[in-house]
Scaffold this motif. Structure first.
Motif, short mmCIF file in Angstrom:
data_model
loop_
_atom_site.label_atom_id
_atom_site.label_comp_id
_atom_site.label_asym_id
_atom_site.label_seq_id
_atom_site.Cartn_x
_atom_site.Cartn_y
_atom_site.Cartn_z
N LEU A 1 0.82 -1.20 0.00
CA LEU A 1 0.00 0.00 0.00
C LEU A 1 0.86 1.26 0.00
O LEU A 1 0.56 2.25 -0.68
CB LEU A 1 -0.90 -0.02 1.23
CG LEU A 1 -2.12 0.91 1.20
CD1 LEU A 1 -3.05 0.54 0.06
CD2 LEU A 1 -2.86 0.83 2.54
N THR A 2 1.95 1.23 0.75
CA THR A 2 2.86 2.38 0.79
C THR A 2 3.49 2.62 -0.58
O THR A 2 3.58 3.77 -1.05
CB THR A 2 3.97 2.14 1.83
OG1 THR A 2 3.38 1.95 3.11
CG2 THR A 2 4.93 3.32 1.88
N VAL B 1 2.21 1.75 -3.47
CA VAL B 1 1.17 2.25 -4.37
C VAL B 1 0.94 3.74 -4.15
O VAL B 1 0.80 4.51 -5.10
CB VAL B 1 -0.14 1.46 -4.16
CG1 VAL B 1 -1.28 2.13 -4.93
CG2 VAL B 1 0.03 0.02 -4.63
N ARG B 2 0.92 4.15 -2.88
CA ARG B 2 0.70 5.57 -2.57
C ARG B 2 1.84 6.42 -3.13
O ARG B 2 1.60 7.47 -3.74
CB ARG B 2 0.57 5.76 -1.06
CG ARG B 2 0.29 7.20 -0.65
CD ARG B 2 0.07 7.32 0.84
NE ARG B 2 -1.23 6.79 1.24
CZ ARG B 2 -1.39 5.69 1.96
NH1 ARG B 2 -0.34 4.98 2.35
NH2 ARG B 2 -2.60 5.27 2.29
N LEU C 1 1.63 6.36 -7.02
CA LEU C 1 0.55 7.19 -7.54
C LEU C 1 0.90 8.67 -7.44
O LEU C 1 0.64 9.45 -8.37
CB LEU C 1 -0.73 6.90 -6.76
CG LEU C 1 -1.97 7.70 -7.18
CD1 LEU C 1 -2.36 7.37 -8.61
CD2 LEU C 1 -3.13 7.42 -6.23
N THR C 2 1.50 9.06 -6.31
CA THR C 2 1.88 10.46 -6.14
C THR C 2 2.86 10.91 -7.21
O THR C 2 2.67 11.96 -7.84
CB THR C 2 2.50 10.67 -4.75
OG1 THR C 2 1.56 10.32 -3.74
CG2 THR C 2 2.93 12.11 -4.55
N GLU D 1 -4.84 16.23 4.22
CA GLU D 1 -5.67 15.34 3.42
C GLU D 1 -6.80 16.11 2.74
O GLU D 1 -7.18 15.80 1.60
CB GLU D 1 -6.23 14.23 4.31
CG GLU D 1 -5.17 13.25 4.78
CD GLU D 1 -5.64 12.39 5.94
OE1 GLU D 1 -6.82 12.52 6.34
OE2 GLU D 1 -4.83 11.61 6.46
N VAL E 1 -9.01 7.57 -2.56
CA VAL E 1 -8.70 6.55 -1.55
C VAL E 1 -7.32 6.79 -0.96
O VAL E 1 -7.09 6.62 0.25
CB VAL E 1 -8.80 5.14 -2.15
CG1 VAL E 1 -8.28 4.10 -1.18
CG2 VAL E 1 -10.22 4.83 -2.54
N PHE E 2 -6.37 7.20 -1.82
CA PHE E 2 -5.00 7.39 -1.36
C PHE E 2 -4.71 8.84 -0.96
O PHE E 2 -3.85 9.08 -0.12
CB PHE E 2 -4.02 6.96 -2.46
CG PHE E 2 -4.15 5.52 -2.83
CD1 PHE E 2 -3.51 4.54 -2.10
CD2 PHE E 2 -4.94 5.14 -3.92
CE1 PHE E 2 -3.64 3.19 -2.44
CE2 PHE E 2 -5.07 3.81 -4.26
CZ PHE E 2 -4.42 2.83 -3.53
N GLY F 1 -7.21 9.74 2.55
CA GLY F 1 -6.60 9.06 3.68
C GLY F 1 -7.39 9.03 4.96
O GLY F 1 -6.83 9.18 6.04
N LEU G 1 -8.91 -0.61 1.93
CA LEU G 1 -9.17 0.11 0.68
C LEU G 1 -10.66 0.30 0.44
O LEU G 1 -11.10 1.35 -0.05
CB LEU G 1 -8.54 -0.64 -0.49
CG LEU G 1 -7.01 -0.68 -0.52
CD1 LEU G 1 -6.51 -1.56 -1.66
CD2 LEU G 1 -6.43 0.71 -0.64
N GLY H 1 -11.88 3.13 2.60
CA GLY H 1 -11.44 4.39 2.00
C GLY H 1 -12.23 4.74 0.76
O GLY H 1 -12.51 5.91 0.49
#
Length: 802
Positions: free
Chosen positions: A224-225, A227-228, A231-232, A407, A441-442, A445, A457, A460
């Motif tokens: 998950l980290t 992916v975050r 994505l960023t 967020e 979702v990311f 947060g 997920l 979220g």
């Protein structure tokens, strides 16, 4: 009403998700630190040479065993063995100047202030005794009998485990304790530690009865980290390309986005500082100590995540605003007004109030999305990120406020404005909603008190979908406010039922105060009844510069055309007299002036002036002088009277400290005579062809614009065939070479002496070529003007002579 319904739904669903949250927590992190310091001193931990870090510690084995049954988890809370072991504040004392592991000691304090265990840790190289375990057993038994140990009632000795080191032997005496509820394969111990023959404290232990090693579920969190982060950076790179293209096309600005970037940067620095100790707790960078590790983690996090996130928000706002402003101006008005520091108005107030009301609904949506998974056993309650941050970070509940703010800004600008706005404009509404929800979702947060990652997920996803709905139903500021409020609720809400006393104060204030401030501010804005409309004024700086440059260029071009009309287009054609002229302004608009004026009786007026300085002001003064000159020569062209009138005009109209030298002469073409007067201008030269010498037409006088005391004086000069009259400005004399040396009068005169017998055009070109060669074509620093008059034999005279 929507807010009350959302709050009611959230409150009703919360018990299903809060099984893993602390219960009976009545002390703060500060209280736990003070209690732990007292126990650490008793063990001999050198507090003055350590750096303490407070985190929240739970039993991973017990969490694993109890997670599938919330009811069993609640029973375990009341068990005297299992309950105290479920969680507590852990104070770790790291040695200053030495690597983090091993620490100098650890103390764990439970929620009501009882010390669960305390250990002093010795370094491997520290020397000590190597006593037989049998000699230490009575001391261990006496220690166990001397006090009540929360989490270890009625301990029974089972074994001792020695650890033989080079300089000493450590011993851990293990006492078995039995819970009153079934605990599966988990067995519980109280451990009493000796380092050599020195008591080193006690510890609560849990392990599997068959001796197998516990393995945590970290794969999903790591994925998950990644992916975050991925994505960023993917969004940042993609939006940067779009931003640069739009920026160069002048379609996006940076002023509003830069303000948003600065706000994000400040909030990230604050949040990073509050989270640094927690983020660095399980991190080790070689031999550096805990404090340096914390600063290193702070720096890495800021450079590798916070700064790119701020840049992402910046480009997302710029690109999103450029695509949404045409159709969604109403949705941007309140947010844009806030960024432009025009916050106290009814438009902003209405949006904020809408967001405050919608926040509980978004929080309820997060739990509604996860409820089916929880009821079907595909998910289980877990300690949420918000709870971990509040309990374990140095900022406590304040960290949740800062994180919620970040967020809200990130989710609203990236997911809603940029992603949804861009796809909506292209007519892909359904795809835009889906993609914005997925990104949300990311980026939003919300704290999700469930596990595993798939359930996390889904929860979220529910919150992000609700935020998208708020945005579509209202505007961007309302959505951002709702995300902020929902993030606060999901971060602090699960904790509140288990808190009491001092521990309850901070989270309640962190939840209530921001909501109260936003509500009061919204009401104050509504009272003004002032509405604001969205107006896109944020042009890119280079576009502003281009617009301003084009405006100035247009004005200068107009001034150039006006000035060009004031100067003669060509030299007049006169029988027996040749004229040649040159004019070059140092800037777009010059301050030099010359003119040829036809006068009655076959005469020609020679006007030559130089306004101090150059540029627009000088050009305006020159234009005024030209206008006055044209009027005066029609009335009285005598040089003295012309200069008197021009002096009055300059005195009355020109700015202070603006002076103008001026030469005016009336040339009698038939008699080859010049009646002239000068107002401080450089003396013209006359080349006498018969003698081959230079002569100056001296006519001293004050420049125009000076309140003079003596009148202007007229002089007369006569010429013969072959003579040359040279009028010039100081721009030629003062032309500088690369070393800063001026061309000067002597060089000027040598050129005239050498080429004085040539025609007017030849003399002009000789002078200009000499100046150009001397300066090596450097741009002039002052206007350069030159007029050469050549007195030749008239055609009629030549015929009669032949």
């Amino acid at each position: 009403m929507a807010g009350l319904v959302g709050l009611a739904v959230y409150t009703a669903l919360l018990p299903y998700f809060s099984a893993a949250e602390p219960r009976g927590l009545s002390i703060t992190r500060g209280d736990a630190r003070r209690i732990a310091d007292g126990e650490a001193r008793k063990l001999g931990v050198p507090l003055d040479r350590t750096w303490a870090v407070v985190t929240w510690e739970d039993s991973e084995i017990l969490e694993r065993e109890l997670r599938s049954s919330p009811g069993r988890r609640r029973e375990a809370v009341a068990d005297p063995v299992v309950g105290p072991r479920l969680g507590g504040y852990k104070v770790t004392y790291f040695r200053v100047g030495l690597e983090k592991s091993p620490s100098a000691g650890e103390v764990v304090v439970n929620g009501d202030g009882q010390v669960l265990w305390a250990l002093r840790r010795f370094r491997t190289e520290e020397p000590g005794a190597s006593p037989a375990p049998e000699s230490l057993r009575p001391r261990a038994d006496a220690f166990v009998a001397s006090r009540v140990f929360p989490g270890a009632p009625n301990p029974v000795f089972e074994e001792v485990r020695p650890n033989v080191l080079r300089g000493r032997t450590d011993n851990l005496f293990r006492y078995r304790v039995k819970p009153s509820i079934p605990a599966g394969d988990v067995v519980f111990y109280l451990g009493v530690q000796f380092a050599g023959d020195t008591p080193a404290g006690w510890v609560l232990l849990e392990e599997y009865a068959d001796g197998r090693r516990f393995r945590g579920d970290f794969g999903g969190d790591v994925a998950l980290t990644f992916v975050r982060f991925g994505l960023t950076f993917a969004l940042l790179i993609g939006l940067l390309v779009v931003f640069l293209r739009k920026y160069h096309a002048g379609e996006v600005g940076v002023e509003t986005g830069a303000f948003l970037f600065a706000v994000m940067l400040g909030a990230c620095l604050l949040g990073n500082a509050l989270l640094a100790t927690l983020a660095a707790y399980n991190t080790q960078f070689g031999p550096i100590d805990a404090r340096q590790t914390t600063w290193a983690v702070f720096g890495f996090r800021f450079l590798l995540y916070d700064l790119p996130l701020c840049l992402l928000v910046f480009v997302a706002w710029a690109v999103g605003e450029s695509t949404a402003r045409e159709r969604w101006g109403a949705r941007l008005a309140s947010f844009d007004a806030l960024l432009k520091r025009d916050a106290l108005n009814a438009t902003v107030g209405r949006s904020i109030l809408t967001g405050v009301v919608a926040a509980p609904a978004i929080a309820a949506a997060t739990l509604l999305a996860g409820l089916p998974l929880l009821l079907t056993g595909r998910a289980f309650p877990a300690l949420g990120d918000g709870s971990i941050v509040v309990l374990g970070s140095s900022g406590a509940a304040l960290t949740a406020v800062v994180s919620s703010f970040l967020e809200a800004i990130t989710g609203s600008t990236v997911a809603l404005l940029c992603v949804l706005g861009s796809l909506w404009r292209k007519g892909r509404m359904a795809l835009g909603i889906l993609f914005a929800t997925a990104v949300g979702v990311f980026m939003m947060g919300f704290s999700r008190p469930v596990a595993p990652v798939t359930a996390d997920l889904v929860v979220g996803l529910g919150g992000a979908a609700a935020a998208v709905a708020v945005f579509l139903a209202s505007d961007l500021l309302a959505a951002a406010t709702a995300i902020f409020g929902a993030s606060l609720i999901t971060s602090l809400g699960p904790l509140l039922p288990g808190l009491s006393g001092r521990a309850l104060t901070g989270p309640v204030l962190a939840l209530v105060l921001p909501v109260a401030v936003l509500t009061l501010f919204a009401i104050a804005g509504l009272v003004t009844r002032r509405r604001v409309e969205y107006a896109y004024e944020d042009l890119a700086p280079h576009v502003k510069r281009i617009v301003e440059r084009e405006r100035i260029k247009a004005e200068i071009d107009a001034a150039n055309r006006i000035q060009a009309a004031l100067l003669p287009e060509r030299e007049p054609s006169l029988g027996g007299t040749e004229l040649s002229s040159h004019y070059r302004a140092a800037t777009e608009i010059g301050g030099d002036y010359f003119d040829f004026l036809h006068l009655p009786g076959g005469r020609l007026g020679l006007a030559f002036g130089d306004v101090s300085g150059h540029g627009l002001t000088s050009g305006i003064v020159m234009a005024m002088a030209k206008s006055a000159l044209l009027v005066q020569v029609d009335y009285d062209p005598s040089p003295r009277r012309v200069l008197e009138v021009l002096n009055d005009v300059v005195l009355k109209t020109a700015p202070k400290r603006i002076l103008m030298t001026f030469f005016f002469g009336v040339l009698d073409l038939d008699g080859r005579s010049l009646l002239y007067s000068s107002a401080g201008h450089l003396d013209p030269y006359v080349y006498r062809s018969r003698e081959g010498t230079l002569e100056e037409l001296s006519a001293w006088g004050f420049p125009l614009g000076v309140k003079r005391r003596s009148p202007f004086v007229e002089h007369e000069a006569r010429f013969e065939v072959g003579d040359r009259l040279i009028l010039y400005s100081d721009g030629l004399i003062e032309a500088l070479d690369d070393r800063g040396e001026p061309f000067g009068f002597s060089r000027f005169e040598k050129v005239l002496e050498k080429h004085g017998a040539g025609s007017a055009a030849e003399i002009k070109h000789a002078l200009l070529d000499a100046v150009s060669a001397f300066t090596r074509n450097r741009p002039p620093e002052d206007d350069q003007t030159l007029v050469v008059v050549s007195f030749e034999e008239a055609a009629e005279e030549a015929l009669r002579a032949s």
